[in-house]
Design an enzyme around this catalytic site. Structure first.
Site, PDB file in Angstrom:
ATOM      1  N   ILE A  13       0.835  -1.202   0.000  1.00 33.50           N
ATOM      2  CA  ILE A  13       0.000   0.000   0.000  1.00 33.50           C
ATOM      3  C   ILE A  13       0.873   1.257   0.000  1.00 33.50           C
ATOM      4  CG2 ILE A  13      -1.828   1.258   1.219  1.00 33.50           C
ATOM      5  CD1 ILE A  13      -2.609  -1.508   2.481  1.00 33.50           C
ATOM      6  N   TYR A 140      -4.084  -7.797  16.526  1.00 36.04           N
ATOM      7  CA  TYR A 140      -3.890  -6.789  15.469  1.00 36.04           C
ATOM      8  C   TYR A 140      -4.940  -5.678  15.582  1.00 36.04           C
ATOM      9  CZ  TYR A 140      -3.932  -5.276  10.469  1.00 36.04           C
ATOM     10  OH  TYR A 140      -3.921  -4.573   9.291  1.00 36.04           O
ATOM     11  N   ARG A 264     -11.512 -19.928  10.141  1.00 37.85           N
ATOM     12  CA  ARG A 264     -10.556 -19.496  11.175  1.00 37.85           C
ATOM     13  C   ARG A 264     -11.277 -18.602  12.182  1.00 37.85           C
ATOM     14  NH1 ARG A 264      -5.979 -17.070   7.282  1.00 37.85           N
ATOM     15  NH2 ARG A 264      -7.770 -15.764   6.772  1.00 37.85           N
TER      16      ARG A 264
END
Ligand code: NAD
Length: 311
Positions: A13, A140, A264
């Site tokens: 990015i 995160y 997950r």
């Protein structure tokens, strides 16, 4: 014109943000631990190789700069829970330290790349706006929320102008092969190499995909925008993983049969971002439709398949 430091400017990015900043007439310096994977250094861009966790490196990189775009991260959602302490140290502690060094250097503008896919946790709304409760289910996401809170504190106590962009799922050219974050790049690279595609869960997971060019343009506009706070940054539209598989088959002109694996625990089932707030604040809107953007990714992969150094 601003003189902008892009921290992590050699990443997927970050490298596009560098392009957009240059296109909008800004002067650019990059701080990253490594060079770009797919391009040689750009003429006119000043590169500092090192870590933003190092105070000395930051002092050097911030000289003469008046705005920072912070894109560096040492984790992705799927890796962060394995070692939350390292996640906190490498991302949160290092960013809070950078805020102090920025204050010492007199740099008062920061654009931070937060995460619209993780800060809200499991959304309770069809389309999620910025007032949705923050309840991340990965380290995160927790670290992204904590950084946003420190940015707010730095604004209130020391006048930092910050914009935290809660980015959805970016895709586009220069998205690396390893695919631990970014299923579009991962699927297209695998198809190009004739490898099987793996889908976690039944493919019904819905995400908001935004072309990296659209997002990079937004970041460059954000550098000079007189707004403060947290803003969603996506396409505002959802596509399921199965729809992405279909679109990948279409752009690659082949039949793709994915291997379905168990879901997950850190993957939230559905996230579509409401992007009205940033559209109104900055006058920006995403322009590249998903199928056209995926075609660009596919064409780019065709051109770069032979490169040894695949990220
Ligand atoms: N890719 C996504 O799907 C996604 C989604 C939402 C948010 N984000 C956020 O966007 C940002 C950029 O993501 P990306 O996909 O471009 O990642 P990337 O890994 O391609 O780029 C990150 C860059 O940061 C650099 N970096 C890492 N630690 C550093 C350090 N200590 N000092 C200096 N440089 C360092 C890396 O070398 C890399 O070039 C991250 O903050 C990420 O959390 C990404």
């Amino acid at each position: 014109m601003h003189h902008v430091l892009v921290v992590g400017g050699c990443g997927f990015i970050g490298s596009h943000i560098v392009d957009s900043l240059l296109a909008q007439g800004h002067r650019v310096r990059v701080l990253d631990m490594r060079p770009e994977a797919f391009r040689p250094p750009l003429p006119g861009v000043d590169y500092v190789i090192g870590s933003f966790a190092s105070e000395a490196t930051l002092h050097e990189a911030l000289q003469g700069v008046d705005a920072v775009v912070h894109t560096a991260s040492i984790t992705v959602p799927s890796t962060s829970n394995a070692d939350p302490v390292a996640d906190i140290q490498g991302n949160l502690v290092a960013t809070v330290r950078m805020l102090r060094v920025m204050r010492q250097a007199g740099v008062r503008k920061l654009v931070f790349l937060s995460s619209g896919g993780t800060v809200y946790g499991i959304p309770t709304a069809e389309v999620v706006d910025e007032s949705h409760p923050l309840a991340p289910i990965s380290s995160y996401g927790i670290v992204k929320v904590a950084i946003e809170q420190y940015l707010h504190m730095e604004h209130r106590l020391h006048g930092l102008d910050y914009i935290a962009l809660r980015l959805a799922n970016p895709y586009g050219p220069r998205q690396g092969y390893n695919g631990i974050q970014g299923i579009i790049g991962n699927f297209l690279w695998k198809i190009a190499f004739g490898e099987p595609i793996e889908v976690w869960g039944d493919g019904s997971v819905v995400r908001d995909f935004i072309h990296v060019h659209d997002f990079a343009e937004l970041c460059a506009l954000a550098v000079k925008a007189p707004i403060i706070g947290c803003f969603n940054a996506g396409s505002g539209q959802g596509a399921s993983v199965n729809e992405i598989v279909q679109a990948a088959s279409q752009v690659a002109n082949c039949r793709v049969r994915p291997i379905y694996k168990p879901g997950r625990s850190f993957d939230v089932p559905r996230v579509i971002l409401d992007i009205s707030r940033i559209k109104q604040a900055i006058g920006w809107a995403p322009r590249i439709p998903l199928i056209e953007g995926m075609r660009q990714s596919w064409d780019w992969i065709q051109e770069h398949q032979a490169i040894d150094n695949i990220a």
